[in-house]
Scaffold this active site. Sequence first.
Site, short mmCIF file in Angstrom:
data_model
loop_
_atom_site.label_atom_id
_atom_site.label_comp_id
_atom_site.label_asym_id
_atom_site.label_seq_id
_atom_site.Cartn_x
_atom_site.Cartn_y
_atom_site.Cartn_z
N GLU A 196 0.83 -1.21 0.00
CA GLU A 196 0.00 0.00 0.00
C GLU A 196 0.86 1.25 0.00
OE1 GLU A 196 0.80 1.65 2.94
OE2 GLU A 196 1.92 -0.23 3.32
N GLU A 339 4.57 -0.45 1.04
CA GLU A 339 4.69 -0.64 -0.42
C GLU A 339 4.59 -2.10 -0.82
OE1 GLU A 339 8.33 0.99 -2.00
OE2 GLU A 339 7.95 2.99 -1.21
#
Lengths: 374, 374
Positions: A196, A339
Amino acid sequence: VGHRVVSVQPAVGPPPIAAAVSRIRPRDVSAEAEAARRLDDLTKPPGSLGRLEELAIGLAGMTGVAAPIFPRKAVVIFAADHGVTAQGVSAYAGEVTAAMVANFLAGGAAINVLAGTAGAEVVVVDVGVRSAIPEPRDTKPGVRARLVRARVRAGTRDLSIEPALERPQTEAALEVGLRLADELRRAGVTIVAVGEMGIGNTTSASAVVAALTGADARSVTGRGTGVDDATLERKVAAIERGLARVGPVPADPLRVLDEVGGLEIAGLAGFIVGAAAVRIPVVLDGFITGAAALVAARLAPALPPRLIAAHRSAEPGHAAALDALGLDPLLDLRLRLGEGTGAALALTLIDAACALRDGMATFSGASVPGPVAG
Amino acid sequence: VGHRVVSVQPAVGPPPIAAAVSRIRPRDVSAEAEAARRLDDLTKPPGSLGRLEELAIGLAGMTGVAAPIFPRKAVVIFAADHGVTAQGVSAYAGEVTAAMVANFLAGGAAINVLAGTAGAEVVVVDVGVRSAIPEPRDTKPGVRARLVRARVRAGTRDLSIEPALERPQTEAALEVGLRLADELRRAGVTIVAVGEMGIGNTTSASAVVAALTGADARSVTGRGTGVDDATLERKVAAIERGLARVGPVPADPLRVLDEVGGLEIAGLAGFIVGAAAVRIPVVLDGFITGAAALVAARLAPALPPRLIAAHRSAEPGHAAALDALGLDPLLDLRLRLGEGTGAALALTLIDAACALRDGMATFSGASVPGPVAG
């Protein structure tokens, strides 16, 4: 060309989340038993490869195949902004979300490097970024990254003041994830790692974990990307104001997303349910994906055995989420980037587990004597 | 052809261990500072890649180069037998050592798979196997494994009855390792992972760790490859008889090797000192290599900052060895196989750390805003 753009169509009719939940099956115990038998015949003491053997067995159970292989892997990053950044809860400005999405597409982020190492493509989902995604510049050669444009709303509202999302927005974000899981399965993706990007999203994730577990806000709130003491106090206060609207742990987990959620957290929850429904193993990253998995598990109690926790994040709320999910992470490297970086590292462990299973000699084949006593 | 055979010549003159010890330098702090500056300019919050950043910095300090790369890697496995197996301390018969050496050369062992994944060659050192190494059969295509024939003695004597080694044998085994480190450096190897094979060697390693730390035998003795309760009791009793000859922690660490050591443990200790002396980073595996590193550190107190602990083994004595060395392992996957398997997995983390350092965009290059406040 560094990336392609694919659109996810808006939903028609009622959201199919309930149908996906009902398709999540227990792990296949006969595939697991067959995997365990194969491992015990390899030239090593039984169980001596520890969690790598558990991984090989668990992946058999998740896929229903004794010796699954994962030729096509994807790291799927849900990106969105958070209205609560107006309270000064992050060390970074909100526009960093869009800039980092451009960085993912150009191939310059940590996740691009680690996905490359793991042999995985990167799929970035704009499910709620506030500003325009800048055109990527200086795209690195050979980048395998694409953008899915599926923006439900330009960021959430400020959860410290009002509900972050309206129910139709929550459902739309869930469905973006659900449909993407199905699209990836049809494209031949065999395993997914989730990640994310969203400035302010540790604030939302702490609120989600607190609301779903009943934990105290402070006990599940950390320094995110690195905030100072005063910012941490503002962050806890913002979360407490949001939690006051939620009240006791609600029976409907979507209420938690409505009040204090994030669009990427909702998208992830839908994606995780969707992947589990089609028997694609899901590798979780850190705190935010853990919070999303907790929402997904409240929607689908059969879900957790189909999840692999990649690593233990430095964020205190992550341990609470993992405990509630009953998951034991593979790595503890004090990562706090998100991420999908930890999940991408875990993909390389998964490849190692499969390579050991398929590449080692057996006791009989190698003329190595087995244990003297059973 | 699956393997080459290279001989290490016997030593002429006094062992050069003292010279190697004197060449071990502190880590290069200016290379470390330069590495840290580069990492802080990458598009991520400072320090958010946790131990991967620490690795990149530590490797700079070990090599004296801000951004070292490791194009040629070796997993070096020292193999030897143990007279104490006569006491029934292992679940496997002694001939398994030679059979597993043949398996390493044929490419069928776990370490072959994981070394392959890490892009490392395998070097197996027969420093004290008791029986002939069987001719490898069914050698896998593309195996990068070779045998170094440097047998000092056909296994140790039974440490529960008499000294395991005479001093000249201990010194000869140390020197095999020392010379091999220098040979590998001259051949262009840039980083080494160490492993071992030797039925009965957890008994010797437990005795070595107890003798060097003053710990109680039982507290540092575990089930090795998987022994039952009665075998564990025999193992503790054998270790206690050996320790009785050692007495209080001796000033000369070589006395510990003489009394209760193993030829692979002595060879590893020499190899570790030799690699550190020529600034090659050393990745330790589990319990046995940890015990060898502890011997090496007692010979060379400047050594530990030049070591990377790959993983925390399931063996209880490993934690005692790591504590004494001041090392924090990267992985905790409940591995208890040895061979260098955990160290080979750590090589892939090291590659990931270097790839992140070299492959990520900088804040200015990617037009990503940095932190709002410092």
